[in-house]
Design a protein around this motif. Structure first.
Motif, PDB file in Angstrom:
ATOM      1  N   SER A  73      58.904 -41.187  39.698  1.00 14.48           N
ATOM      2  CA  SER A  73      58.715 -40.124  40.681  1.00 14.48           C
ATOM      3  C   SER A  73      59.822 -39.094  40.519  1.00 14.48           C
ATOM      4  O   SER A  73      60.998 -39.417  40.630  1.00 14.48           O
ATOM      5  N   PHE A 146      49.264 -38.574  49.249  1.00 20.85           N
ATOM      6  CA  PHE A 146      49.500 -38.141  47.868  1.00 20.85           C
ATOM      7  C   PHE A 146      49.198 -39.278  46.892  1.00 20.85           C
ATOM      8  O   PHE A 146      48.480 -39.103  45.901  1.00 20.85           O
ATOM      9  N   ALA A 150      46.417 -39.620  43.940  1.00 18.02           N
ATOM     10  CA  ALA A 150      46.874 -39.716  42.556  1.00 18.02           C
ATOM     11  C   ALA A 150      46.468 -41.044  41.912  1.00 18.02           C
ATOM     12  O   ALA A 150      45.930 -41.062  40.809  1.00 18.02           O
ATOM     13  N   VAL A 155      45.957 -41.314  37.815  1.00 26.02           N
ATOM     14  CA  VAL A 155      46.957 -40.445  37.207  1.00 26.02           C
ATOM     15  C   VAL A 155      48.202 -41.304  36.989  1.00 26.02           C
ATOM     16  O   VAL A 155      48.708 -41.910  37.922  1.00 26.02           O
ATOM     17  N   TYR A 159      52.055 -37.425  33.609  1.00 30.85           N
ATOM     18  CA  TYR A 159      51.243 -36.541  34.457  1.00 30.85           C
ATOM     19  C   TYR A 159      51.605 -36.750  35.933  1.00 30.85           C
ATOM     20  O   TYR A 159      51.711 -35.813  36.709  1.00 30.85           O
ATOM     21  N   LEU A 160      51.793 -38.018  36.277  1.00 30.82           N
ATOM     22  CA  LEU A 160      52.165 -38.327  37.650  1.00 30.82           C
ATOM     23  C   LEU A 160      53.539 -37.743  37.959  1.00 30.82           C
ATOM     24  O   LEU A 160      53.759 -37.151  39.018  1.00 30.82           O
ATOM     25  N   ILE A 162      54.891 -35.176  36.679  1.00 30.43           N
ATOM     26  CA  ILE A 162      54.797 -33.726  36.823  1.00 30.43           C
ATOM     27  C   ILE A 162      54.236 -33.352  38.193  1.00 30.43           C
ATOM     28  O   ILE A 162      54.743 -32.441  38.844  1.00 30.43           O
ATOM     29  N   ILE A 163      53.222 -34.081  38.663  1.00 31.90           N
ATOM     30  CA  ILE A 163      52.687 -33.665  39.965  1.00 31.90           C
ATOM     31  C   ILE A 163      53.624 -34.020  41.118  1.00 31.90           C
ATOM     32  O   ILE A 163      53.637 -33.332  42.120  1.00 31.90           O
ATOM     33  N   THR A 164      54.436 -35.067  40.940  1.00 30.54           N
ATOM     34  CA  THR A 164      55.418 -35.331  42.002  1.00 30.54           C
ATOM     35  C   THR A 164      56.451 -34.201  42.032  1.00 30.54           C
ATOM     36  O   THR A 164      56.905 -33.785  43.090  1.00 30.54           O
ATOM     37  N   GLN A 165      56.780 -33.714  40.843  1.00 29.34           N
ATOM     38  CA  GLN A 165      57.712 -32.595  40.756  1.00 29.34           C
ATOM     39  C   GLN A 165      57.094 -31.353  41.427  1.00 29.34           C
ATOM     40  O   GLN A 165      57.760 -30.638  42.176  1.00 29.34           O
ATOM     41  N   ALA A 166      55.817 -31.147  41.170  1.00 32.62           N
ATOM     42  CA  ALA A 166      55.127 -30.011  41.769  1.00 32.62           C
ATOM     43  C   ALA A 166      55.098 -30.141  43.290  1.00 32.62           C
ATOM     44  O   ALA A 166      55.236 -29.151  44.022  1.00 32.62           O
ATOM     45  N   LEU A 167      54.925 -31.373  43.756  1.00 26.07           N
ATOM     46  CA  LEU A 167      54.889 -31.624  45.205  1.00 26.07           C
ATOM     47  C   LEU A 167      56.181 -31.153  45.867  1.00 26.07           C
ATOM     48  O   LEU A 167      56.163 -30.428  46.863  1.00 26.07           O
TER      49      LEU A 167
END
Lengths: 361, 269
Positions: A73, A146, A150, A155, A159-160, A162-167
């Protein structure tokens, strides 16, 4: 019964002994010895150490998801900050009429924005227990929703991450906006007291320190119990061979989801303990960079050991405190270098190094 | 995955652990007209296959014949474009998730042995043990005395008693294969799917595997995919030959070997 889990856990026992000792010694030395005694610990030091304890708790939470469950994460800062904001909102409401504008109903920044009434999501935050339940519920609910989305979509891996970073980035942008009602880029600050105790007094500081130490100790025992249970074994198994775990009939998604949610709640508690000690919470806590730094703590300490994460958090933050006092501009390079070195030469972190030197398991 | 509709763990009686497989009319597994295509390539082409209760069936065929895809379809890993798959008379496997299929009693051993390397041999078996699978139960569950005994028995059968407290990652290749078979045994499946069980085994290990699989058939159905003809001959009563995604021939080993179409496929043109 919980103690049973610590039976063979040498590192954990050392850690708990240290945490307990510091919880007893640090406040005692701060409160009982006069300023000129060599045993005196300054209030500044108590605050700094208290901060380390909160970071250690955050690192512990991160190690549970990363070290054991394999979910890297890069957004744990978001849960930490949300816990911190929930606490900050309570502390804001405690200011009452002592703000610059002397408005009993509204925090200063709302008066400044010409708002006439408290937004609905600030309602009830003057009650301690409601605010404390939000410390748990807000990060927990976000992580649950979330994670549900995910993990259900399977995911995984980078990729996961990256989306936690985006969150956390998205939350940072949102919290920077004044219209959000969380104080914009100034965040929440200028706190006066907590449960009627003056935040600047030594006694309150010492109490917060002891609370942080207890939270760390309790969370460690809780995490160790989880890791030792069947649940923990399933989680380790799914980190190493996810599809195999699915094929023997476990719903991998639920396991990931609950570990992720639990970890987010721990991160929220860490944030809530952090805010009264440093006296401010602002959207900077959501910065993606922070979340990456947390991962470095765990990597430096040694992931997948729990106590390694705690060790890493304290070591790196001690280095940070020292560095930023002497050579502030070098710190980020040192941090980056540290990460590269640890990845190349110490894949199991400092704990791995100690174990190898000791020739132990 | 449909967690909000899955009642597993909520009402015990609705758990898939308690579902009975109705084999009163013979077949344990019934596959009809299964077609699976990957980007136009038909991995399975109108495959129809029946496995009887308690049968030991060997599936052979050249590379790319669809053997592994067939197992993927049965275990729910791959969804077919068309066709039907039933377990017993009543359970439509195409309507169930992978975990549900596993829980009604289909166990699978993969081609490449995958054991949980960072767990002890014993813990590997404990995880695979038939029983509740929900997160909350996993937090508090303990092995019962009976389950411990079962694990001891299985450790004995697979010859890993001495290694039971070692990490599975330290086992030899053959031992990992055995551990994986052991993990299938504690799941107590009704239908066992075994993909290349003797790959990389020594001669003695191969013989022991043959013995074990023959023993297992009878109380449960066993489907074995294998390339080692010697091994297939030693265990098989019925052999199915797959070719280009459908059944080319079926019968005893000697019948199949004399089948001119099989000879053509195997010896090439």
């Amino acid at each position: 019964m919980l103690m049973r889990h610590l039976y063979n856990d040498v590192g954990g026992n050392i850690l708990l002994a240290l945490v307990l000792a510091s919880a007893l010694i640090v406040p005692t030395c701060n409160l009982l010895f006069p300023d000129d005694s060599i045993f005196h610990v300054s209030t500044y030091t108590v605050t700094v150490l208290g901060k380390y304890l909160c970071f250690a708790l955050l690192a512990l939470a991160l190690d549970l998801v990363w070290g054991y469950c394999g979910i890297l994460s890069l957004g744990h800062g978001a849960f930490f900050a949300l816990g911190g904001y929930a606490m900050g909102m309570y502390l804001m409401r405690q200011i009452g009429s002592r703000g610059v504008y002397g408005n009993v109903d509204l925090p200063d920044f709302m008066v400044f924005l010409n708002w006439s009434e408290l937004p609905w999501y600030w309602m009830g935050f003057d009650h301690f227990w409601l605010a404390m339940s939000m410390v748990l519920l807000v990060p927990g609910t976000l992580a649950y929703v979330f994670g549900w989305l995910a993990f259900r979509s399977r995911v995984t891996g980078v990729y996961l991450s990256i989306i936690t970073q985006a969150l956390t980035y998205a939350l940072m942008l949102a919290f920077f906006r004044n219209e959000m009602g969380f104080g914009g880029n100034n965040g929440l600050t200028d706190f006066k007291d907590i449960l009627g105790f003056d935040l600047l007094s030594d006694n309150t500081r010492a109490a917060l320190f002891v609370l942080s130490a207890s939270a760390l100790g309790g969370a460690y025992i809780g995490c160790r119990a989880i890791v030792n249970s069947r649940l923990g074994k399933v989680v380790i198994a799914l980190r190493d061979a996810e599809s195999r775990v699915r094929s023997i009939g476990y719903r991998v998604e639920s396991y990931k989801l609950w570990i992720f949610t639990f970890s987010a709640v721990l991160a929220g508690i860490a944030g809530a303990l952090y805010v009264p000690q440093v006296g401010i919470i602002n959207p900077g806590e959501f910065q993606p960079l922070n979340s990456i730094e947390y991962v470095i703590w765990v990597a430096v300490g040694g992931r997948g050991t729990l106590y390694g994460a705690v060790l890493g958090a304290v070591l790196v933050n001690y280095a940070k405190t020292s560095f930023t006092a002497i050579l502030p501009e070098v710190w980020l390079f040192a941090l980056g270098g540290l990460f590269v070195l640890v990845t190349l030469f110490l894949p199991r972190g400092v704990v791995g190094l100690i174990r190898r030197k000791g020739g132990g398991t | 995955m449909r967690p909000w509709r899955d009642r597993t763990g909520v009402f015990e009686t609705l758990d898939y652990d308690h579902v009975t497989i109705d084999t009163s009319h013979g077949p344990m597994l019934y596959m009809e007209d299964i077609t699976v295509s990957f980007d136009g390539f038909k991995a399975l082409n109108n495959l129809t296959l029946t496995i009887d209760d308690g049968e030991l069936r060997c599936i052979i065929g050249p590379n790319g014949a669809g053997k592994t895809t067939m197992m993927d379809v049965i275990t729910g890993k791959t969804r077919p474009d068309s066709g039907t798959v039933f377990l017993g008379q009543t359970l439509d496997l195409l309507k169930m998730s992978e975990t549900q299929i596993s829980r009604v009693g289909i166990g699978r051993k993969f081609q490449k042995p995958t054991v949980f390397e960072n767990l002890e041999v014993r813990e590997n078996l404990a995880l695979a043990m038939k029983g509740p699978r929900s997160v909350w139960r996993a937090l508090v569950i303990k092995l019962t005395g009976d389950q411990r005994d079962t694990i001891d028995d299985v450790l004995n059968t697979i010859g890993l008693t001495a290694q039971s407290l070692n990490l599975a990652g330290g086992l030899s290749h053959g031992q990992k294969q055995w551990l994986e078979i052991g993990m299938l045994l504690v799941q107590q499946p009704r239908l066992l799917l075994v993909d290349e069980p003797v790959a990389g085994m020594t001669h003695a290990e191969t013989e022991r595997t043959a013995e074990l699989l023959t023993q297992l058939a009878g109380e449960r159905s066993v489907v074995v995919i294998e390339h080692d003809m010697e091994f297939v001959r030693s265990i098989a009563r019925t052999v199915t030959v797959l070719h280009e995604g459908s059944v080319l021939a079926e019968g005893s080993m000697s019948e199949v070997q004399q089948n001119p179409r099989v000879v053509e496929v195997y010896l090439g043109d």
